[in-house]
Scaffold this active site. Structure first.
Site, short mmCIF file in Angstrom:
data_model
loop_
_atom_site.label_atom_id
_atom_site.label_comp_id
_atom_site.label_asym_id
_atom_site.label_seq_id
_atom_site.Cartn_x
_atom_site.Cartn_y
_atom_site.Cartn_z
N HIS A 131 -7.43 -5.82 -0.34
CA HIS A 131 -6.26 -4.97 -0.08
C HIS A 131 -5.58 -5.50 1.18
O HIS A 131 -5.98 -5.18 2.31
CB HIS A 131 -6.70 -3.52 0.11
CG HIS A 131 -5.56 -2.56 0.19
ND1 HIS A 131 -4.76 -2.27 -0.88
CD2 HIS A 131 -5.08 -1.81 1.22
CE1 HIS A 131 -3.85 -1.39 -0.54
NE2 HIS A 131 -4.01 -1.10 0.74
N SER A 148 0.84 -1.20 0.00
CA SER A 148 0.00 0.00 0.00
C SER A 148 0.88 1.26 0.00
O SER A 148 1.68 1.44 -0.91
CB SER A 148 -0.95 -0.04 1.20
OG SER A 148 -1.95 0.95 1.09
N ASP A 169 -9.15 -6.05 -4.78
CA ASP A 169 -8.67 -4.88 -4.04
C ASP A 169 -9.40 -3.64 -4.53
O ASP A 169 -9.25 -3.23 -5.67
CB ASP A 169 -7.16 -4.73 -4.24
CG ASP A 169 -6.57 -3.53 -3.50
OD1 ASP A 169 -7.33 -2.80 -2.85
OD2 ASP A 169 -5.34 -3.35 -3.60
#
Length: 499
Positions: A162, A46, A128
């Site tokens: 995610h 991320s 995601d």
């Protein structure tokens, strides 16, 4: 901050969760280890993935083993567009970021040509919705431009949200389809193993699935990065037993960057213990550095996203802490590199004692090949050297961990002068004798046609494979000029390959 911006800031990687805050009251200074500077790599999830790409591109001379990105996005993505354009499965533009890489090469960032020799690993989950496949695909397209296809590996996991993917059930981890704290999930996919094996080669020893022989150590990170610039007070490292300070074993270094909502203050030691990096590090003499961010509720001006706070302890990829946040010298970037340099300052080679002097000048420098836009060099290895610097006309244009280098982006029918120096833990040696190489004459084209990618295909100027490649990279309705070089159509006015 308006409600929409605040909502985006809070949703950057999920819901707020609090964990025990680490303290640096007892943390010792970061230690130096016998780590080869040529072995350094980085990966992250991320915001940590965005930062890993920033480090890998801007400091390619430091992260010579390459970089990995889990659910991140393109280099410089948020400088000329709102950061939300680089999230939520949007399709960010990489036109300006790519132009900046070209413009900054050799100055604000290391020479872009280094990227053709760097291993790059990418991973994304198909479900995601926080960053998303479209954003990861744009990162892949960007790396296709500046890297080498043979060195890029892109894995996807169907149904993964995610999250950081593992193949074991760590305490507190989630199902693969869940994007929730601690954002680490059993996806039946060993993410840590995948990135380390790509960066260091498939010949790594099998991971330790039992009790590990090394230890997690804490260090005072505040000497490198202040809380005012998003830095946590304490950082951590996993040190295999063979790599303990003073050991004769030559080790490697991998920097593992957590994402938003994954700092120690948010999830404790889960990113350190549950991602699986330590299992591979233990059997392969890899020191894993786990730098930490901190919550910052102060609003900061950003590149293109207005004034935004950092309540989720994200790494800086939107310009919170300076206009040069993704360039050499950027506050967080420079701090991470300083930590790397401290760890590798203990490098002593395989004999347990440091080399006494800098290496001698490399011998046998010669031009091995030329094209209309590149000159390839080769030389003999210098004793005790760990890497080499390449100079064109007296200016450093790149580095290499081997004994060859290709200098690209040159002008046709032009002569260039080169020297090479060798480096080790002591420093940089003198430059070699100079050698000259001339690029070949440019090949002229006989015809040029401007049309959309689709219309070029319909007219027979692109094969099916080329049509899909160009469409995925630029858009099927994008306007493109093709040049006829002999019997081959290419988008290079100098008759280079289709790119």
């Amino acid at each position: 901050m308006n409600a929409r911006v605040r909502r985006h800031a809070l949703l950057a990687t999920g819901l707020l969760t609090l964990a025990t805050v680490a303290t640096n009251a007892q943390a010792a200074p970061l230690q130096a280890y016998n780590v080869d500077p040529a072995s350094v790599s980085v990966s992250g999830l991320s915001s940590g993935g965005f930062m890993a790409a920033q480090l890998g591109v801007a400091y390619s001379s430091i992260f010579q083993a390459g970089f990995g990105v889990f659910a991140g996005g393109p280099f410089d993505c948020a400088r000329n567009q709102n950061y939300t354009a680089c999230m939520y499965n949007a399709t960010p533009s990489i036109t300006t970021p790519n132009a900046n890489i070209n413009a900054w090469s050799g100055n604000q960032i290391d020479n872009k040509s280094n990227l053709t020799n760097r291993k790059i690993y990418l991973w994304g989950g198909t479900s995601d919705s926080t960053v998303g496949p479209n954003v990861m695909n744009k990162l892949k397209a960007q790396m296709d431009v500046f890297g080498s296809a043979a060195n890029i590996k892109y894995d996807t996991t169907s149904g993964a949200a995610h999250t950081f993917p593992t193949d074991f059930a760590g305490t507190g981890n989630n199902a693969c389809s869940s994007a929730a704290s601690p954002y680490i999930s059993n996806c039946s996919f060993d993410g840590a193993g995948a990135v380390l094996k790509h960066l260091y080669g498939a010949g790594l020893n099998a991971r330790n699935t039992g009790t590990l022989g090394g230890s997690v150590v804490s260090f005072d990170q505040s000497t490198y990065l202040s809380a005012a610039n998003g830095g946590g007070a304490t950082g951590y490292a996993y040190v295999p037993a063979n790599c303990a300070s003073g050991g004769a074993t030559v080790c490697k270094l991998h920097v593992a960057l957590h994402g938003c909502q994954q700092s120690y203050s948010k999830i404790g030691d889960k990113y350190i213990q549950n991602t699986g990096y330590n299992k591979w590090a233990d059997t392969n003499n890899i020191v894993i550095l786990y730098p930490q961010t901190t919550v910052d509720n102060t609003s900061h001006s950003t590149w293109s996203s207005g004034s935004v706070a950092n309540p989720n302890a994200c790494w800086d990829w939107i310009g919170w802490y300076g206009a040069n946040a993704d360039q050499k010298g950027g506050t967080q970037m420079a701090a991470l590199v300083a930590m790397v340099n401290k760890v590798t300052s203990g490098y002593s080679g395989g004999g347990g004692t440091p080399p006494a002097t800098v290496p001698a000048a490399p011998a046998g420098l010669s031009v091995s090949a030329t094209t209309a836009s590149s000159v390839s060099l080769s030389w003999s290895a210098a004793s005790t050297a760990t890497s080499y610097k390449i100079y064109r006309g007296g200016a450093n244009v790149g580095t290499s961990t081997g004994t060859s280098y290709t200098d690209s982006g040159l002008t046709a029918s032009t002569s260039y002068s080169y020297t090479v120096s060798a480096l080790n833990a002591v420093g940089e040696g003198v430059q070699s004798s100079a050698v000259s190489g001339a690029t070949q004459a440019a090949v002229s084209y006989s015809q040029s046609v401007t049309a959309t990618v689709t219309n070029h295909y319909v007219a027979g100027r692109l094969t099916v494979t080329q049509y899909n490649q160009m469409g995925a990279k630029y858009g099927y309705n994008a306007s493109m000029t093709l040049y006829l070089c002999g019997s081959t159509w290419t988008n290079s006015a100098t008759c280079g390959p289709l790119s």
